[in-house]
Scaffold this motif. Sequence first.
Motif, PDB file in Angstrom:
ATOM      1  N   TYR A  59       0.832  -1.204   0.000  1.00  0.00           N
ATOM      2  CA  TYR A  59       0.000   0.000   0.000  1.00  0.00           C
ATOM      3  C   TYR A  59       0.869   1.257   0.000  1.00  0.00           C
ATOM      4  O   TYR A  59       0.632   2.192  -0.784  1.00  0.00           O
ATOM      5  N   GLY A  60       1.881   1.295   0.855  1.00  0.00           N
ATOM      6  CA  GLY A  60       2.749   2.465   0.925  1.00  0.00           C
ATOM      7  C   GLY A  60       3.517   2.694  -0.358  1.00  0.00           C
ATOM      8  O   GLY A  60       3.679   3.840  -0.802  1.00  0.00           O
ATOM      9  N   THR A  61       3.985   1.611  -0.991  1.00  0.00           N
ATOM     10  CA  THR A  61       4.709   1.735  -2.251  1.00  0.00           C
ATOM     11  C   THR A  61       3.817   2.301  -3.343  1.00  0.00           C
ATOM     12  O   THR A  61       4.212   3.207  -4.089  1.00  0.00           O
ATOM     13  N   VAL A  62       2.596   1.780  -3.436  1.00  0.00           N
ATOM     14  CA  VAL A  62       1.667   2.235  -4.476  1.00  0.00           C
ATOM     15  C   VAL A  62       1.250   3.687  -4.238  1.00  0.00           C
ATOM     16  O   VAL A  62       1.237   4.512  -5.168  1.00  0.00           O
ATOM     17  N   VAL A  63       0.923   4.039  -2.992  1.00  0.00           N
ATOM     18  CA  VAL A  63       0.437   5.394  -2.688  1.00  0.00           C
ATOM     19  C   VAL A  63       1.519   6.432  -2.959  1.00  0.00           C
ATOM     20  O   VAL A  63       1.274   7.456  -3.617  1.00  0.00           O
ATOM     21  N   THR A  64       2.720   6.206  -2.454  1.00  0.00           N
ATOM     22  CA  THR A  64       3.791   7.191  -2.663  1.00  0.00           C
ATOM     23  C   THR A  64       4.130   7.330  -4.144  1.00  0.00           C
ATOM     24  O   THR A  64       4.404   8.435  -4.628  1.00  0.00           O
ATOM     25  N   SER A  65       4.097   6.221  -4.879  1.00  0.00           N
ATOM     26  CA  SER A  65       4.393   6.286  -6.316  1.00  0.00           C
ATOM     27  C   SER A  65       3.308   7.044  -7.068  1.00  0.00           C
ATOM     28  O   SER A  65       3.604   7.830  -7.976  1.00  0.00           O
ATOM     29  N   MET A  66       2.044   6.824  -6.689  1.00  0.00           N
ATOM     30  CA  MET A  66       0.949   7.520  -7.364  1.00  0.00           C
ATOM     31  C   MET A  66       0.991   9.026  -7.090  1.00  0.00           C
ATOM     32  O   MET A  66       0.747   9.839  -7.983  1.00  0.00           O
ATOM     33  N   VAL A  67       1.287   9.397  -5.846  1.00  0.00           N
ATOM     34  CA  VAL A  67       1.426  10.824  -5.524  1.00  0.00           C
ATOM     35  C   VAL A  67       2.544  11.437  -6.363  1.00  0.00           C
ATOM     36  O   VAL A  67       2.400  12.533  -6.921  1.00  0.00           O
ATOM     37  N   ALA A  68       3.660  10.725  -6.451  1.00  0.00           N
ATOM     38  CA  ALA A  68       4.786  11.229  -7.240  1.00  0.00           C
ATOM     39  C   ALA A  68       4.413  11.391  -8.707  1.00  0.00           C
ATOM     40  O   ALA A  68       4.760  12.400  -9.344  1.00  0.00           O
ATOM     41  N   MET A  69       3.691  10.424  -9.260  1.00  0.00           N
ATOM     42  CA  MET A  69       3.326  10.503 -10.669  1.00  0.00           C
ATOM     43  C   MET A  69       2.330  11.626 -10.933  1.00  0.00           C
ATOM     44  O   MET A  69       2.422  12.313 -11.956  1.00  0.00           O
ATOM     45  N   LEU A  70       1.384  11.828 -10.019  1.00  0.00           N
ATOM     46  CA  LEU A  70       0.412  12.906 -10.197  1.00  0.00           C
ATOM     47  C   LEU A  70       1.086  14.274 -10.246  1.00  0.00           C
ATOM     48  O   LEU A  70       0.618  15.188 -10.929  1.00  0.00           O
ATOM     49  N   ILE A  71       2.181  14.409  -9.527  1.00  0.00           N
ATOM     50  CA  ILE A  71       2.908  15.676  -9.520  1.00  0.00           C
ATOM     51  C   ILE A  71       3.880  15.762 -10.691  1.00  0.00           C
ATOM     52  O   ILE A  71       3.986  16.793 -11.372  1.00  0.00           O
ATOM     53  N   ALA A  72       4.603  14.667 -10.950  1.00  0.00           N
ATOM     54  CA  ALA A  72       5.719  14.709 -11.901  1.00  0.00           C
ATOM     55  C   ALA A  72       5.289  14.660 -13.356  1.00  0.00           C
ATOM     56  O   ALA A  72       5.932  15.287 -14.207  1.00  0.00           O
ATOM     57  N   VAL A  73       4.222  13.928 -13.667  1.00  0.00           N
ATOM     58  CA  VAL A  73       3.851  13.764 -15.083  1.00  0.00           C
ATOM     59  C   VAL A  73       3.454  15.088 -15.731  1.00  0.00           C
ATOM     60  O   VAL A  73       3.988  15.443 -16.796  1.00  0.00           O
ATOM     61  N   PRO A  74       2.515  15.862 -15.155  1.00  0.00           N
ATOM     62  CA  PRO A  74       2.204  17.153 -15.804  1.00  0.00           C
ATOM     63  C   PRO A  74       3.402  18.091 -15.883  1.00  0.00           C
ATOM     64  O   PRO A  74       3.620  18.748 -16.907  1.00  0.00           O
TER      65      PRO A  74
END
Length: 296
Positions: A59-74
Amino acid sequence: MAYSLTLLAAGTIFLITAVIFYELYAQSVLPRHKFGWHFLVTQTWDPVAGQFGALPFIYGTVVTSMVAMLIAVPQGIGSAIFLSELAPPRISDALTFMIELLAAVPSVLYGLIGFYVLVPILQADLVPVLRGSLGFLPIFQGAFYGVSYFSAGVVLSIMIVPFIISVSREVLMAVPREQREAALALGSTRWQTTWRVVLPFAFKGIMGSIFLALARALGETMAVTMVVGNTPQIKASLLAPGYSIAAVIANEFTEAVGDLYKSSLIELGLVLFTVTFLINGLARLLILATRRGTAA
């Protein structure tokens, strides 16, 4: 001769991947036999009692990665568009050099900067604003002590955005000039040309950069370990401390006592390897489906 040498080089990659998977699978036999599939859905991680569950770390791996992608991709795609399509060559070259320099910074330095610089800024400035405007959402409720899923996600986004920018910029610059000139000749503005011609043409490469960054985020260790909080619990709030697979392996492997404890950590490594493999496979399928849709 050339065919044999290149075949050997390509086969070595497959062999290395297979050996890694086999060793992880063989060395994790004890928890697989004791816990079975419950290892993946159990929240208890108690080395003293000999009870191990991977769910908090997944859960922690998925959540932190998703937060990072939401910020980094745009941010990454926007920066790549500016550097390849809009910026003057001198500015583009200078910024590209800085971006490549950021990509080479060791992750432990990002962790130090995150802990001593970024976390205090989040605690004093950003989190109060988020609570004031989005506090009704469960993901922004609860106490915030600095180290958290959110802090780890922000640090990860800073780490992976250079990869997205570098690869996407090269892909956009590889789009044939004729494509741009044809669109401009038909009366499109520069932005319309970028949005309707250049980006669709480079979509496959951009998606590749995104999933490359995601794979880096999933496996990041030191930077996440220093700012995530290292608490094996599942919380809905991004402001709560958590744990990740890579972080728990780094923290506990050298202190693991007993074969079951070590094997459980190795099985966590197998889970992370499998998740990364599946995500890259899904990326390939997505790109293939998009290519077929475009061709049709």
